[in-house]
Design an enzyme around this catalytic site. Structure first.
Site, short mmCIF file in Angstrom:
data_model
loop_
_atom_site.label_atom_id
_atom_site.label_comp_id
_atom_site.label_asym_id
_atom_site.label_seq_id
_atom_site.Cartn_x
_atom_site.Cartn_y
_atom_site.Cartn_z
N ASN A 142 15.58 -26.22 -49.56
CA ASN A 142 15.28 -27.47 -50.26
C ASN A 142 14.64 -28.53 -49.35
O ASN A 142 14.65 -29.71 -49.66
CB ASN A 142 16.55 -28.03 -50.93
CG ASN A 142 17.71 -28.12 -49.97
OD1 ASN A 142 17.53 -28.01 -48.77
ND2 ASN A 142 18.91 -28.32 -50.50
N ARG A 281 22.93 -37.26 -44.14
CA ARG A 281 24.34 -37.33 -44.53
C ARG A 281 24.79 -38.79 -44.41
O ARG A 281 24.48 -39.47 -43.43
CB ARG A 281 25.23 -36.45 -43.63
CG ARG A 281 25.12 -34.95 -43.91
CD ARG A 281 25.63 -34.57 -45.30
NE ARG A 281 25.45 -33.15 -45.59
CZ ARG A 281 24.45 -32.64 -46.32
NH1 ARG A 281 23.51 -33.43 -46.84
NH2 ARG A 281 24.39 -31.34 -46.55
N GLN A 310 31.78 -38.21 -51.32
CA GLN A 310 31.08 -37.78 -52.54
C GLN A 310 32.04 -37.10 -53.50
O GLN A 310 32.75 -36.19 -53.06
CB GLN A 310 29.93 -36.85 -52.17
CG GLN A 310 28.86 -37.56 -51.41
CD GLN A 310 27.58 -36.76 -51.21
OE1 GLN A 310 26.67 -37.22 -50.56
NE2 GLN A 310 27.48 -35.57 -51.76
N HIS A 334 23.59 -37.84 -54.87
CA HIS A 334 23.08 -36.78 -53.98
C HIS A 334 22.32 -35.72 -54.80
O HIS A 334 22.91 -34.78 -55.32
CB HIS A 334 24.28 -36.13 -53.27
CG HIS A 334 23.90 -35.21 -52.16
ND1 HIS A 334 24.80 -34.68 -51.29
CD2 HIS A 334 22.70 -34.72 -51.77
CE1 HIS A 334 24.19 -33.90 -50.43
NE2 HIS A 334 22.91 -33.90 -50.71
#
Ligand code: NAI
Length: 384
Positions: A142, A281, A310, A334
């Site tokens: 990704n 992050r 998260q 995210h």
């Protein structure tokens, strides 16, 4: 029937070492996020508990038990109960199942952790090294998705896009109110902390905008041809690096050497009014120091999709922080690395890793973060 039970990389730890018939009863646990109605309507949302990375039928046909859940917090969660005798754990960074040292201690059969995506900081990698548990990622799956998101985030901050759009939704029309804090990307100095796959792709995509200069900070220097391609200059001192940038983007893994790297002290060395984009992050940036810097205008804006916790709590300060002119916030959940295109790639990559594991074939070296008893990647900190 599986082709072979002999898996060289984990052979010593497998009961079936000399068996010619493959073991069919492996327990594979996946912690994914619930997709709800969206996942029912959109089968390409592969990273959800509903669509199970597209692996359910195949794993069943191979005779394995495949447990999929989003329930991951607390000792009674599916994650913490099932991990105790699972052999393979699949997680994603988007809804991280935090595999702590204690959980690793309790996971007596665990041999392989697969991150469906990129970024394995939710796993205690040092504990995995100690326990000979391999940790693999679908490296590169990704990185383009994230690089595109970084470029978008840089543009939306520099051009003051979010307040301009909100004004339109409100029914207002005051050009000067948004133009007073809108700039061009052309002619700016942009730097990336971390110039690996994503950082490099960000630099590649920024070049056509005509920046004044592109900089990078990384203990692994870019190969000469790559640095030349993007015309990037390496700065070895972090404070010096940030002091030269109008825009900083963070593209390193989270590890002991990057946790809290962008803190109150470092922020003092940024140019006043610089922009910061972090899709790496959340915990690489100090939550409160960032909020204070945006509020004071030391940062003109902060954008990204990653959070120190998260899902982020409803009252997380990054949801609503604003610069003194009421803008400067480009935060989203995210999702930069989980476009439908990316989901297809990391689902395919997860399957390939499992196929290799079942067949005893070597894994793609770039995917191995922790091999048997040692780090294979140089991206998770400088180690001897
Ligand atoms: P990569 O391994 O190709 O590159 C990471 C680079 O960071 C390496 O060149 C490494 O030397 C450098 N680095 C490590 N520690 C550093 C330090 N202390 N200072 C400076 N440089 C340092 O990794 P890639 O594919 O570029 O991904 C980077 C990170 O991006 C992932 O680990 C993950 O945390 C995050 N990511 C976020 C996604 C999202 O959806 N928001 C999706 C994919 C990745």
């Amino acid at each position: 029937m599986l082709r072979s039970a002999v898996r060289p990389m984990v052979a010593a730890s497998r009961k079936s070492l000399f068996s010619t018939t493959a073991k069919r009863d492996m327990k594979i646990l996946a912690i994914l996020y619930d997709g709800g109605k969206a996942a029912d309507q959109e089968p390409r949302l592969l990273g959800t508990t509903e669509n199970k990375l597209g692996l359910a039928e195949w794993l069943k046909s191979q005779g394995h038990e495949y447990i999929v859940s989003s329930d991951k917090e607390g000792p009674n969660s599916v994650f913490q109960k099932e991990i105790k005798d699972a052999e393979v754990l699949i997680t994603t960074p988007f809804h991280p199942g935090y595999l702590t040292k204690d959980l690793i201690e309790s996971a007596k059969n665990l041999k392989l952790c697969v991150t469906a995506g990129v970024g394995s900081d939710h796993i205690d990698l040092n504990a995995a090294v100690e326990k000979n548990i391999q940790v693999l990622e679908v490296t590169g799956s990704n990185v383009t998705s994230v690089a595109e998101h970084v470029v978008m985030s840089i543009l939306l901050l520099v051009r003051n896009f979010v307040p301009a759009h909100e004004m339109i939704e409100r029914g207002d029309w005051k050009v000067s109110e948004v133009a007073r804090n809108a700039f061009d990307l052309e002619g700016k100095v942009v730097g990336t902390i971390g110039a690996g796959r994503i950082g490099f792709r960000v630099l590649q995509r920024l070049l056509p905008f005509g920046p004044k200069e592109l900089l990078y900070y990384d203990y692994n220097p870019l190969p000469d041809h790559a640095a030349k391609e993007v015309n990037a200059r390496r700065v070895e001192d972090l404070k010096e690096f940030v002091s030269q940038c109008d825009i900083v983007t963070v593209n390193t893994p989270l590890h002991e050497g990057t946790r809290g790297l962008v803190n109150a002290d470092l922020l003092k060395h940024f140019k006043k009014g610089a922009w910061l984009v972090n899709t790496a992050r959340g915990a690489i940036c100090d939550k409160d120091a960032i909020a204070a810097a945006v509020k004071s205008g030391q940062l003109n804006g902060y954008a990204g999709d990653v959070w120190n916790v998260q899902p982020a709590p409803k009252d997380h300060v990054w949801r609503t922080m604003k610069n003194p002119l009421g803008g400067g916030n480009g935060m989203v959940p995210h999702y930069s690395g989980t476009t439908l295109d990316a989901q297809q790639r990391y689902a395919n990559g997860t399957r390939t890793i499992l196929e290799n594991y079942f067949a005893g074939k070597p894994q793609e070296p770039a995917n191995i973060i922790v091999g048997l008893g040692k780090y294979e990647s140089t991206a998770y900190g400088q180690r001897k």
